[in-house]
Design an enzyme around this catalytic site. Structure first.
Site, PDB file in Angstrom:
ATOM      1  N   ARG A  75       0.833  -1.207   0.000  1.00  0.00           N
ATOM      2  CA  ARG A  75       0.000   0.000   0.000  1.00  0.00           C
ATOM      3  C   ARG A  75       0.867   1.256   0.000  1.00  0.00           C
ATOM      4  NH1 ARG A  75      -4.262   0.883   4.336  1.00  0.00           N
ATOM      5  NH2 ARG A  75      -2.974  -0.329   5.787  1.00  0.00           N
TER       6      ARG A  75
ATOM      7  N   ILE B 254      -1.224 -14.105   3.436  1.00  0.00           N
ATOM      8  CA  ILE B 254      -0.897 -12.790   3.986  1.00  0.00           C
ATOM      9  C   ILE B 254      -1.282 -11.684   3.001  1.00  0.00           C
ATOM     10  CG2 ILE B 254       1.014 -11.316   4.754  1.00  0.00           C
ATOM     11  CD1 ILE B 254       2.486 -13.923   5.523  1.00  0.00           C
TER      12      ILE B 254
ATOM     13  N   ASN C 275      -2.772  -8.971   0.880  1.00  0.00           N
ATOM     14  CA  ASN C 275      -3.985  -8.162   1.026  1.00  0.00           C
ATOM     15  C   ASN C 275      -4.726  -7.976  -0.298  1.00  0.00           C
ATOM     16  OD1 ASN C 275      -4.316  -7.404   3.782  1.00  0.00           O
ATOM     17  ND2 ASN C 275      -2.431  -6.210   3.626  1.00  0.00           N
TER      18      ASN C 275
ATOM     19  N   ASP D 205      -2.900  -8.170  13.587  1.00  0.00           N
ATOM     20  CA  ASP D 205      -3.892  -7.427  14.369  1.00  0.00           C
ATOM     21  C   ASP D 205      -3.791  -7.782  15.851  1.00  0.00           C
ATOM     22  OD1 ASP D 205      -4.896  -6.307  11.993  1.00  0.00           O
ATOM     23  OD2 ASP D 205      -6.197  -8.034  11.666  1.00  0.00           O
TER      24      ASP D 205
ATOM     25  N   HIS E  67      -9.643  -8.521   8.309  1.00  0.00           N
ATOM     26  CA  HIS E  67      -8.304  -7.930   8.386  1.00  0.00           C
ATOM     27  C   HIS E  67      -8.254  -6.643   7.557  1.00  0.00           C
ATOM     28  CE1 HIS E  67      -4.004  -7.616   8.874  1.00  0.00           C
ATOM     29  NE2 HIS E  67      -3.782  -7.750   7.582  1.00  0.00           N
TER      30      HIS E  67
END
Length: 292
Positions: A59, A95, A97, A128, A155
């Protein structure tokens, strides 16, 4: 450094030999092998007991996890389809995203290959929990090694629901503390993205959380008892087909999915708020996997 790992196969489309050479110089018994380029993917996966998939684009500031969807969804689907051919009995730790969508994509790809086992597909929401434990310990002056905060739901954003009322050791929070801690846990990833100012997203804390989940899965496979983690899995805990909650890990992968326990009024409200958002992400993943 993990005592359960005898062979570590590293795969990517570029730059793997250097990383593997670097890791192979650590004085541990693990044998490290490099697999570079798409033509080597199946060889990398051959005989794997655990497949950890962190691949994808990171991101950048202003992006949500869902903004990564099209690129990362395709990457995960391709990797899982290859694994279905050569290591169909492996456990998958997803994992990449958005996990809320990539886990359903993984399941659908394995179903299409006729090798899906819901006990063996886990979305890694461990970060988290790691963040929740860290933030609660800091806020309340506790030893972080003693703190365990269950985090359920999904998530991403409001789908991340820390059950602060179930914090161990038993801890009391004011309404203001609950609101601030919940918001920070839900948006901690964005905190890192903004701090890195365009240079990526969480890598070190994510690697720590991924290593923790991998070790727990391998401990369970090895027959160790009482291994529990929160994970995003196919679930009947709620009416949603996928949901993160605490699971017990063992030789078959997920041996038991635990319920939510007694929720506070704030947590019950948070649960109802997250459901439409999580449902949308699940449907997006299933639609992508079944239409391609």
């Amino acid at each position: 450094m993990n005592r359960y790992v005898s062979d570590l196969s590293l795969y990517d489309i570029v730059n793997v030999p250097g990383v593997a050479a670097d890791l192979s110089h650590c004085n541990t018994p693990t044998q490290v092998k490099a697999f570079n380029g798409k033509e080597s993917l199946e060889a990398a996966l051959e005989g794997a007991d655990l497949v950890v998939i962190p691949a994808g684009v990171p991101r950048k500031p202003g992006m949500t996890r869902d903004d990564l969807f099209n690129t990362n969804a395709s990457i995960v689907k391709g990797l899982v389809e290859a694994a279905a051919k050569v290591c169909p009995k492996a456990i998958f730790n997803i994992i990449t995203n958005p996990v809320n969508s990539t886990v359903p994509i993984t399941a659908e790809a394995l179903k299409a290959a006729g090798v899906y086992d819901p006990k063996k597909v886990l979305g890694v929401s461990t970060l988290d929990v790691v963040r929740a434990n860290c933030f609660v310990a800091q806020a309340k002056g506790l030893n972080v090694k003693d703190v365990d905060v269950p985090v359920v739901g999904g998530h991403a954003g409001i789908t991340i629901l820390p059950l602060l009322s179930q914090t161990q050791p038993k801890t009391d929070f004011s309404e203001d503390e609950i609101a601030k801690l919940t918001d920070r846990i839900q948006n901690a990833g964005t905190e890192v993205v903004e701090a890195k100012a365009g240079a990526g997203s969480a890598t070190l804390s994510m690697a720590y959380a991924a290593a923790r989940m991998a070790e727990s899965v391998l401990a369970g496979l090895s027959g160790e008892g009482n291994v529990y983690e929160c994970a995003y899995v196919e679930s009947s805990v709620t009416e949603l087909p996928y949901f993160a909650s605490k699971v017990r890990l063992g030789p078959s992968g997920i041996e038991e999915i635990l319920g939510l326990g007694e929720l506070s009024a704030v947590e019950k409200s948070g649960l109802e708020k997250l459901k439409p958002e999580l449902r949308k992400s699940i449907d997006t993943g299933i639609s992508f996997a079944t239409s391609k």
